[in-house]
Design a protein around this motif. Structure first.
Motif, PDB file in Angstrom:
ATOM      1  N   PHE A  34       0.827  -1.214  -0.146  1.00  0.00           N
ATOM      2  CA  PHE A  34      -0.235  -0.076  -0.063  1.00  0.00           C
ATOM      3  C   PHE A  34       1.040   1.176  -0.163  1.00  0.00           C
ATOM      4  CE2 PHE A  34      -2.548   3.491   2.158  1.00  0.00           C
ATOM      5  CZ  PHE A  34      -3.315   3.454   1.441  1.00  0.00           C
ATOM      6  N   MET A  35       1.887   1.160   0.723  1.00  0.00           N
ATOM      7  CA  MET A  35       2.782   2.341   1.055  1.00  0.00           C
ATOM      8  C   MET A  35       3.652   2.634  -0.316  1.00  0.00           C
ATOM      9  SD  MET A  35       2.340   3.697   3.714  1.00  0.00           S
ATOM     10  CE  MET A  35       3.613   5.015   3.905  1.00  0.00           C
ATOM     11  N   MET A  36       3.807   1.519  -1.083  1.00  0.00           N
ATOM     12  CA  MET A  36       4.851   1.608  -2.385  1.00  0.00           C
ATOM     13  C   MET A  36       3.862   1.650  -3.636  1.00  0.00           C
ATOM     14  SD  MET A  36       7.932   1.843  -1.562  1.00  0.00           S
ATOM     15  CE  MET A  36       8.818   1.013  -2.973  1.00  0.00           C
ATOM     16  N   ARG A  37       2.654   1.965  -3.659  1.00  0.00           N
ATOM     17  CA  ARG A  37       1.672   1.642  -4.750  1.00  0.00           C
ATOM     18  C   ARG A  37       2.225   2.395  -5.792  1.00  0.00           C
ATOM     19  NH1 ARG A  37      -0.651   4.690  -1.152  1.00  0.00           N
ATOM     20  NH2 ARG A  37      -1.606   6.461  -1.912  1.00  0.00           N
ATOM     21  N   TRP A  38       2.627   3.555  -5.888  1.00  0.00           N
ATOM     22  CA  TRP A  38       3.036   4.403  -7.021  1.00  0.00           C
ATOM     23  C   TRP A  38       4.442   4.067  -7.519  1.00  0.00           C
ATOM     24  CZ3 TRP A  38      -1.203   5.726  -8.763  1.00  0.00           C
ATOM     25  CH2 TRP A  38      -2.149   6.272  -8.079  1.00  0.00           C
ATOM     26  N   GLU A  39       5.222   3.702  -6.645  1.00  0.00           N
ATOM     27  CA  GLU A  39       6.581   3.361  -7.246  1.00  0.00           C
ATOM     28  C   GLU A  39       6.547   1.796  -7.969  1.00  0.00           C
ATOM     29  OE1 GLU A  39       5.840   4.635  -4.264  1.00  0.00           O
ATOM     30  OE2 GLU A  39       7.269   6.404  -4.011  1.00  0.00           O
ATOM     31  N   LEU A  40       5.547   0.970  -7.188  1.00  0.00           N
ATOM     32  CA  LEU A  40       5.448  -0.327  -8.015  1.00  0.00           C
ATOM     33  C   LEU A  40       4.818  -0.118  -9.300  1.00  0.00           C
ATOM     34  CD1 LEU A  40       4.256  -2.597  -4.911  1.00  0.00           C
ATOM     35  CD2 LEU A  40       6.418  -2.585  -6.086  1.00  0.00           C
ATOM     36  N   LEU A  41       3.762   0.577  -9.331  1.00  0.00           N
ATOM     37  CA  LEU A  41       3.138   0.701 -10.517  1.00  0.00           C
ATOM     38  C   LEU A  41       4.192   1.498 -11.511  1.00  0.00           C
ATOM     39  CD1 LEU A  41       0.688   0.994 -12.247  1.00  0.00           C
ATOM     40  CD2 LEU A  41       0.270   3.294 -11.547  1.00  0.00           C
ATOM     41  N   SER A  42       5.064   2.429 -11.236  1.00  0.00           N
ATOM     42  CA  SER A  42       5.932   2.842 -12.297  1.00  0.00           C
ATOM     43  C   SER A  42       6.983   1.949 -12.608  1.00  0.00           C
ATOM     44  CB  SER A  42       6.601   4.263 -11.633  1.00  0.00           C
ATOM     45  OG  SER A  42       7.146   3.970 -10.347  1.00  0.00           O
ATOM     46  N   ALA A  43       7.305   1.015 -11.489  1.00  0.00           N
ATOM     47  CA  ALA A  43       8.447  -0.072 -12.097  1.00  0.00           C
ATOM     48  C   ALA A  43       7.797  -1.015 -12.958  1.00  0.00           C
ATOM     49  CB  ALA A  43       8.866  -0.867 -10.528  1.00  0.00           C
ATOM     50  N   THR A  86      11.405  10.566  -8.415  1.00  0.00           N
ATOM     51  CA  THR A  86      10.710  11.492  -7.500  1.00  0.00           C
ATOM     52  C   THR A  86       9.915  10.846  -6.504  1.00  0.00           C
ATOM     53  OG1 THR A  86       8.871  11.609  -9.158  1.00  0.00           O
ATOM     54  CG2 THR A  86      10.626  13.037  -9.565  1.00  0.00           C
ATOM     55  N   GLY A  87       9.234   9.806  -6.967  1.00  0.00           N
ATOM     56  CA  GLY A  87       8.574   9.209  -5.614  1.00  0.00           C
ATOM     57  C   GLY A  87       9.377   8.616  -4.584  1.00  0.00           C
ATOM     58  N   LEU A 101      12.357   9.642  -3.901  1.00  0.00           N
ATOM     59  CA  LEU A 101      12.759  10.794  -3.110  1.00  0.00           C
ATOM     60  C   LEU A 101      11.999  11.750  -2.353  1.00  0.00           C
ATOM     61  CD1 LEU A 101      15.433  11.806  -5.845  1.00  0.00           C
ATOM     62  CD2 LEU A 101      15.867  11.047  -3.552  1.00  0.00           C
ATOM     63  N   GLY A 102      10.552  11.237  -2.473  1.00  0.00           N
ATOM     64  CA  GLY A 102       9.524  12.091  -1.625  1.00  0.00           C
ATOM     65  C   GLY A 102       9.148  13.379  -2.298  1.00  0.00           C
ATOM     66  N   ILE A 103       9.594  13.615  -3.860  1.00  0.00           N
ATOM     67  CA  ILE A 103       9.415  14.773  -4.566  1.00  0.00           C
ATOM     68  C   ILE A 103       7.868  14.754  -5.007  1.00  0.00           C
ATOM     69  CG2 ILE A 103       9.740  16.296  -6.173  1.00  0.00           C
ATOM     70  CD1 ILE A 103      12.620  15.058  -5.831  1.00  0.00           C
ATOM     71  N   THR A 104       7.125  15.605  -4.243  1.00  0.00           N
ATOM     72  CA  THR A 104       5.508  15.364  -5.043  1.00  0.00           C
ATOM     73  C   THR A 104       5.463  16.977  -5.814  1.00  0.00           C
ATOM     74  OG1 THR A 104       4.573  16.610  -3.031  1.00  0.00           O
ATOM     75  CG2 THR A 104       4.649  14.408  -3.248  1.00  0.00           C
ATOM     76  N   LEU A 105       4.557  16.751  -6.875  1.00  0.00           N
ATOM     77  CA  LEU A 105       4.280  18.055  -7.745  1.00  0.00           C
ATOM     78  C   LEU A 105       2.964  17.869  -8.046  1.00  0.00           C
ATOM     79  CD1 LEU A 105       5.819  20.032  -9.348  1.00  0.00           C
ATOM     80  CD2 LEU A 105       5.747  18.601 -11.186  1.00  0.00           C
ATOM     81  N   SER A 106       2.261  18.916  -7.338  1.00  0.00           N
ATOM     82  CA  SER A 106       0.902  19.282  -7.697  1.00  0.00           C
ATOM     83  C   SER A 106       0.608  20.466  -8.202  1.00  0.00           C
ATOM     84  CB  SER A 106      -0.061  18.994  -6.351  1.00  0.00           C
ATOM     85  OG  SER A 106       0.084  20.035  -5.356  1.00  0.00           O
ATOM     86  N   VAL A 107      -0.525  20.520  -9.077  1.00  0.00           N
ATOM     87  CA  VAL A 107      -0.823  22.046  -9.573  1.00  0.00           C
ATOM     88  C   VAL A 107      -1.114  23.004  -8.646  1.00  0.00           C
ATOM     89  CG1 VAL A 107      -2.280  22.915 -11.275  1.00  0.00           C
ATOM     90  CG2 VAL A 107      -1.568  20.669 -11.506  1.00  0.00           C
TER      91      VAL A 107
END
Length: 95
Positions: free
Chosen positions: A9-18, A56-57, A59-65
């Motif tokens: 659950f914590m790594m969902r975006w990193e896993l998806l990008s991998a 970026t995920g 490193l904890g860098i988030t970018l929102s509009v």
């Protein structure tokens, strides 16, 4: 089991990008072998963008509009570029 679920659950975006990087790489190789160069180029771009998203995920860098004012970011980039160019030694000529 709960620890594993929490980790996913914590790594969902990193896993998806991998996973997306893996698919982009696989499809890129497949398209190059079958001489579909345009699709291979597109999959290369997808792979590079997923790699950037992955890093970026991590490193904890988030970018929102809402957080980023693109006008302020662009003005800051121009200001830094002009500062660097104005402080370069004169013997470093740009041809």
């Amino acid at each position: 089991m709960g620890t594993l679920t929490a980790g996913f659950f914590m790594m969902r975006w990193e896993l998806l990008s991998a996973v997306m990087m893996f698919f982009a790489s696989t499809l890129n190789v497949f398209c190059r072998k079958s001489s579909h160069n345009a699709l291979a180029f597109i999959f290369s771009g997808v792979g590079i963008s997923m790699a950037c998203w992955f890093v970026t995920g991590l490193l904890g860098i988030t970018l929102s509009v809402e957080m980023v004012s693109w006008r302020e970011a662009w003005d800051n980039l121009k200001e830094v570029t002009l500062y660097v160019l104005s402080n370069t030694p004169p013997e470093w000529q740009v041809n």
